[in-house]
Design an enzyme around this catalytic site. Structure first.
Site, short mmCIF file in Angstrom:
data_model
loop_
_atom_site.label_atom_id
_atom_site.label_comp_id
_atom_site.label_asym_id
_atom_site.label_seq_id
_atom_site.Cartn_x
_atom_site.Cartn_y
_atom_site.Cartn_z
N PRO A 18 -1.83 1.31 2.65
CA PRO A 18 -1.60 2.64 1.97
C PRO A 18 -0.20 3.13 2.07
CG PRO A 18 -2.57 3.20 4.02
CD PRO A 18 -2.25 1.81 4.10
N MET A 19 0.45 3.01 0.70
CA MET A 19 1.91 3.27 0.60
C MET A 19 1.97 4.35 -0.41
SD MET A 19 3.64 -0.34 1.02
CE MET A 19 2.51 -1.25 -0.01
N CYS A 102 2.27 8.19 8.98
CA CYS A 102 3.64 8.30 8.19
C CYS A 102 4.83 8.96 8.95
CB CYS A 102 3.21 9.21 7.23
SG CYS A 102 4.44 9.61 5.99
N LYS A 141 -4.82 4.79 10.69
CA LYS A 141 -3.81 3.89 10.84
C LYS A 141 -2.66 4.64 11.53
CE LYS A 141 -0.25 1.31 8.00
NZ LYS A 141 0.70 1.69 8.25
N GLY A 205 3.19 -4.63 10.23
CA GLY A 205 4.59 -4.38 10.46
C GLY A 205 5.19 -5.85 10.36
N ASP A 206 6.04 -6.04 9.24
CA ASP A 206 7.15 -7.36 9.00
C ASP A 206 6.24 -8.72 8.69
OD1 ASP A 206 8.87 -5.45 9.92
OD2 ASP A 206 9.52 -6.24 12.06
N GLY A 228 2.08 -4.40 3.92
CA GLY A 228 2.75 -3.37 2.85
C GLY A 228 3.85 -3.52 2.20
#
Length: 345
Positions: A18-19, A102, A141, A205-206, A228
């Protein structure tokens, strides 16, 4: 097979993160078409839902072709989160996700998002309030901790599982890191391999290549991976990872035809969901990514970002297709941008 309560996902599922200002229905549609197994909405303020704020309500829009899909909410008050959970329940997603990750100041410094990482007891109470308020499976998350001195994700995972969450996605950075440096998956692996943990654990992540996805799958044993920033402008990352995990072969990158087709799909859905003016304006930031790697593409990009109708944009995209017919695009590394720098929050 991976299960989140009654939701069945394939073995080693790929999740779209979710972005904010990114994971809207048009973007989710092209990610779904290219292999995303589970997706989430942009995060939604619990206070905004309760106030009936138009922007917050609009983010509740989900479509059957997106399923399974989760709606993500954030907030720092138990009653507000519980009430928001009940509102989400009515819209009938497949699950409810709580954002405790976030890092943006206007969220974290108000005691929501990653700000809750400062108070684990509060995080547990907020989560329990959501679990009690909804019939939906609740997931979370979050990040490793607030900073290097408070990496408490192992305790967090156990306590949130105890109050009823059905899955946990962990970003391998602290809030203090934002998106700087490399994500540390070591603690994600420890959570997954903790014998007390029975729920699915997804790492985030990454992840910017099929090779890294398979390496991290094998090294840390996670149930799946959440992607993401690598999907922004490159939804093909999902199918490329799946193919590599299954076969060990690197899939060819998208052709010019595929790039233009996906760009058109994204445009049409953007106009359909947002209206012609906003839909056209917000698509302008995507053309560069979709057409990246084409030689001398700047002239076309410059034209695309000033056009005002879908018909004009599609006509120029058709020109791109004709001009670059048969051109093979070099499969360059995916750039992980810090999208929060342009986040409207």
């Amino acid at each position: 097979m991976v299960k989140i309560e009654n939701i069945e996902l394939p073995d080693f599922p790929l999740l779209l993160a979710p972005m904010e200002d990114v994971s809207d229905p048009p973007f989710r549609a092209v990610c779904k078409e290219n292999g995303a197994d589970l997706m989430y909405t942009e995060f939604i303020s619990s206070e905004g839902l309760i106030r009936d704020a138009i922007k917050s309500r609009k983010k509740l829009d989900i479509f059957d072709y997106e399923r399974p899909i989760g709606i993500q909410i954030f907030g720092g008050d138990e009653d507000s989160l519980a009430m928001a959970s009940r509102i989400v329940d009515v819209t009938n997603p497949d699950l409810l996700d709580i954002n405790f990750g976030c890092p943006v100041k206007k969220v974290a410094c108000r005691g929501a998002g990653a700000g809750v990482l400062k108070d684990i007891d509060l995080m547990v109470r907020l989560t329990a309030a959501c679990v009690k308020a909804t019939r939906l499976p609740v997931t979370v998350k979050t990040r490793l901790g607030w900073d290097d001195q408070s990496k408490n994700i192992e305790e967090v995972a156990e306590r949130l599982q105890d109050v009823g969450i059905k899955a946990l996605s962990i970003h391998g950075r602290t809030r203090a890191q934002m998106y700087k440096g490399e994500a540390d998956w070591t603690l994600i692996g420890k959570v997954k391999n903790n014998p007390r943990i029975k729920i699915p654990i997804f790492g985030n992540g990454d992840i910017d290549s099929p090779q890294k996805a398979l390496e991290y799958k094998n090294r840390y044993g996670v149930d799946g991976i959440m992607i993401g920033r690598a999907a922004i402008g490159y939804p093909w990352i999902f199918r490329e990872i799946k193919h590599f995990v299954q076969t060990g072969e690197v899939l060819s990158g998208p052709s010019v035809q595929e790039r233009v087709n996906v760009c058109k799909t994204h445009l049409r859905k953007s106009v359909e969901w947002k209206g012609p003016i906003v839909g056209i304006n917000e698509m302008r930031r995507h053309y560069s990514s979709y057409l990246k790697g084409l030689p001398n593409i700047k002239e076309f990009r410059n034209r695309l970002v000033v056009l005002k109708t879908p018909e004009e944009v599609e006509a120029v995209l058709d020109e791109v297709l004709t001009t670059y017919d048969g051109v093979e695009i070099e499969h360059s590394p995916i750039e992980l941008i810090n999208y929060h720098e342009k986040c409207p929050l």
